[in-house]
Write an enzyme that holds these catalytic residues in place. Structure first.
Site, PDB file in Angstrom:
ATOM      1  CG  ASN A   1     -21.025  79.726 -41.999  1.00  0.00           C
ATOM      2  OD1 ASN A   1     -20.068  80.268 -41.462  1.00  0.00           O
ATOM      3  ND2 ASN A   1     -21.928  80.404 -42.681  1.00  0.00           N
TER       4      ASN A   1
ATOM      5  N   GLY B   1     -19.492  89.700 -31.462  1.00  0.00           N
ATOM      6  CA  GLY B   1     -19.143  90.973 -32.075  1.00  0.00           C
ATOM      7  C   GLY B   1     -19.135  92.114 -31.073  1.00  0.00           C
TER       8      GLY B   1
ATOM      9  CD  GLU C   1     -22.199  88.237 -41.986  1.00  0.00           C
ATOM     10  OE1 GLU C   1     -23.184  88.311 -41.192  1.00  0.00           O
ATOM     11  OE2 GLU C   1     -21.703  87.181 -42.370  1.00  0.00           O
TER      12      GLU C   1
ATOM     13  CB  CYS D   1     -24.932  84.968 -42.083  1.00  0.00           C
ATOM     14  SG  CYS D   1     -23.847  85.253 -43.488  1.00  0.00           S
TER      15      CYS D   1
END
Length: 479
Positions: free
Chosen positions: A157, A238, A253, A287
Site C-alpha cells: 500500500n 505475522g 505492525e 492500516c
C-alpha cells in the site's frame, strides 16, 4: 510505465542483479497491463543473500556514522530529483492516484533525511556507577551497536515509504538488510535499491529478494544469521513469521481497525471531511484508515449527511488523472471481498448510505449505518473503502465499543472540549490518538506501531533505529 524489468533480473545478491528459474508478472491494477516480470526467489537464494548480508553487516558496522549519514542524504536528494518517475511507478503498480503517489515520494524523501540525521544522533550516555556502594572506583558509558542482519518484509500500500521506514533506520544504525518487498508491488523497491547503491551504500549491505513469500519466507525469517525480522502486514502472516522465526528480535505492525468518536460539540463539516479523507485515501488500503465512526446522537444525522455529501464529491477512476481522488484496489479479489462484506452487513440490517458498487478492481467508497457489531466489516480490518457509522448517547459506551477491536494503531476524537479530548485520549486503547484529525494522520518522525495484540515494537525513524540496535555497556574499574 515502461516494461523495465522484463528480463527478470530483480534479485540483488552480493551487489549484483540476478535472474531466477521462475518469474512472475507485476500487473497494473487499473489497466490490467503487465508492467514487467520479476524473478521468484527460493530457499537457495535466501542462503546466498543472508551470507552476503552477513558480510554487508560487517561493512556497515565499520562505516563511520558520518558516512552512513552522507549516503542516506545522497539517496534522499537523488529520490527528490527523480520524484515524478517514482510517483508514476507507484501509481502503475498499486493504482494509487498520482497526487497521493507524489505525496508518498515526498514523505519517503523525508524518511531518508530523518534517517540520515539519526545516524549521527544514535549515541549512548555516561552511567553513574558510583551511585551505589561498591561502584565508586568505576566509570563508563553505554553505546548503541547494530544487531546485524535484518529481514525486512513490506506491503503494497505504501511501496516506497514503508520500504524507506525499514531501510533508512536499519542503515542509520549500521545494519545490513535482506528486503522482501510486496509481491504485488516490487518495482519501486527495485528502483530504490538501485538509487541507494548509486549513493554509495556498500554493495552487500542490501540484498533484495522478489517473488512469492510462500516460496522462501520461512527460510528467510528462520535463518539463524538473521538477527531481526521487521514486518508490516496482516496478522495471520505475522503469526506465521513468529512461529518460523524462533528466538530473535521481532518488530511487527499488524494492521488496525481505526475508530473515530464524533462528539456533539464537534465541527461537523471539518470532522466529515477528515473522516472521508482518512477512510478512502489509497482506496481504503491503509492500516490507520478510518473504519468505524461513533457519532453522538445529537449530531448523527447532520454528520451522516455531511459524510455522504463529502463522499459523493470524490472523483473515482483513472489513477493517472490528476483530478482523481480514489483509484482501484490492488486486485479484483480484494474488491470482491469488500463487496461481499458490504452485502453481508446489509443483509443483516445495515443501511447503505453511499457506494456498495464494484467494477473490476474499482470499489466505490461505501458508507454503512446500523451495522451489527459482529459483522465482518465492523470487527475485522477491512483494508478497503468501507466505513461504518454507529450512533451513541453514552460516551463511556462509545469508548468501550471503539476499544473492541483486537488490533489498534490509531484512534481519533472530534470535540471542542479539551477536558473531553484528554479523557477520551487516556481511555482509548491505541498507540496514537488524533484530536480533531483523522486516524490516518502520521508524521514519519513520530513513534508508530500497534496496541493490544498488535503491539510488537515501534517504527518512526528514531524509534526504529533503536529497535534495530542493541546497547553495550563499557565499564572501567579504576582501582
Amino acid at each position: 510505465m515502461h516494461r523495465a524489468f522484463d528480463s527478470g533480473r530483480s534479485l540483488l545478491i552480493g551487489g549484483r542483479w540476478e535472474a531466477a528459474a521462475q518469474t512472475m508478472e507485476v500487473i497494473n491494477p487499473w489497466s490490467g497491463e503487465a508492467l514487467g516480470a520479476v524473478a521468484c526467489a527460493d530457499a537457495g537464494h535466501v542462503e546466498r543473500a543472508v551470507a552476503s548480508a552477513v558480510r554487508g553487516a560487517e561493512a556497515m558496522r565499520a562505516l563511520a556514522t558520518g558516512e552512513r549519514s552522507r549516503i542516506l542524504h545522497a539517496a534522499a536528494a537523488a529520490l527528490e530529483g527523480d520524484a515524478e518517475r517514482f510517483a508514476a511507478a507507484i501509481t502503475a503498480e498499486t493504482g494509487k492516484p498520482i497526487r497521493s503517489a507524489r505525496r508518498e515520494v515526498a514523505r519517503a524523501v523525508n524518511t531518508l533525511r530523518l534517517s540520515a540525521e539519526e545516524a549521527v544522533r544514535l549515541a549512548g550516555e555516561t552511567i553513574a556507577f558510583d551511585s551505589f556502594p561498591g561502584g565508586e572506583a568505576r566509570s563508563g558509558h553505554y553505546v548503541y551497536e547494530p544487531v546485524g542482519v535484518i529481514a525486512a518484509i513490506t506491503p503494497f500500500n505504501d511501496p516506497l515509504n514503508l520500504v524507506c521506514h525499514k531501510l533508512g533506520p536499519a542503515f542509520a544504525a549500521g545494519n545490513a538488510v535482506v528486503l522482501k518487498p510486496a509481491e504485488q508491488a516490487p518495482l519501486v523497491a527495485i528502483m530504490l535499491a538501485r538509487l541507494l547503491l548509486a549513493a554509495g551504500l556498500p554493495a552487500e549491505a542490501l540484498c533484495l529478494l522478489t517473488g512469492r513469500g510462500g516460496d522462501f519466507g520461512d527460510a528467510l525469517t528462520a535463518h539463524p544469521d538473521v538477527a531481526m525480522v521487521s514486518f508490516t502486514g496482516g496478522a495471520k502472516v505475522g503469526e506465521a513469521i513468529c512461529r518460523a522465526a524462533g528466538i530473535k528480535r521481532l518488530a511487527m505492525e499488524l494492521g488496525g481497525n481505526g475508530p473515530v468518536i464524533v462528539m456533539d460539540d464537534a465541527d461537523i463539516e471539518k470532522a466529515a471531511a477528515a473522516c472521508v479523507s482518512g477512510a478512502f485515501g489509497a482506496a481504503g488500503q491503509n492500516c490507520i484508515g478510518v473504519q468505524r465512526i461513533y457519532v453522538h446522537d445529537a449530531v448523527h444525522d447532520a454528520f451522516a449527511d455531511a459524510l455522504v455529501a463529502a463522499t459523493a464529491a470524490l472523483r473515482v477512476g483513472d489513477p493517472t488523472d490528476d483530478e482523481t481522488d480514489i483509484g482501484p484496489m490492488i486486485g479484483g479479489a480484494e474488491a470482491e471481498r469488500i463487496l461481499a462484506w458490504t452485502e453481508e452487513a446489509v443483509a443483516r440490517g445495515a443501511t447503505l448510505l453511499a457506494g456498495g458498487e464494484r467494477a473490476g478492481t474499482l470499489m466505490r467508497p461505501t458508507l454503512l449505518a446500523d451495522v451489527a457489531d459482529d459483522a465482518r466489516v465492523a470487527c475485522h480490518e477491512a483494508f478497503g473503502p468501507v466505513v461504518s457509522l454507529f450512533r451513541f448517547t453514552d460516551l463511556d459506551a462509545a469508548i468501550d465499543a471503539a476499544n473492541r477491536a483486537d488490533y489498534a494503531i490509531h484512534a481519533a476524537i472530534f470535540t471542542e472540549s479539551l477536558r473531553t479530548a484528554r479523557r477520551v485520549a487516556g481511555r482509548l486503547r491505541a498507540a496514537g490518538v488524533m484530536i480533531n484529525d483523522s486516524t490516518d494522520y502520521r508524521l514519519d518522525a513520530m513513534p508508530f506501531g500497534g496496541a493490544g495484540r498488535g503491539n510488537m515494537g515501534r517504527e518512526g525513524v528514531r524509534f526504529a533505529a533503536r529497535e534495530m540496535s542493541q546497547t553495550k555497556v563499557i565499564c572501567f574499574h579504576d582501582a
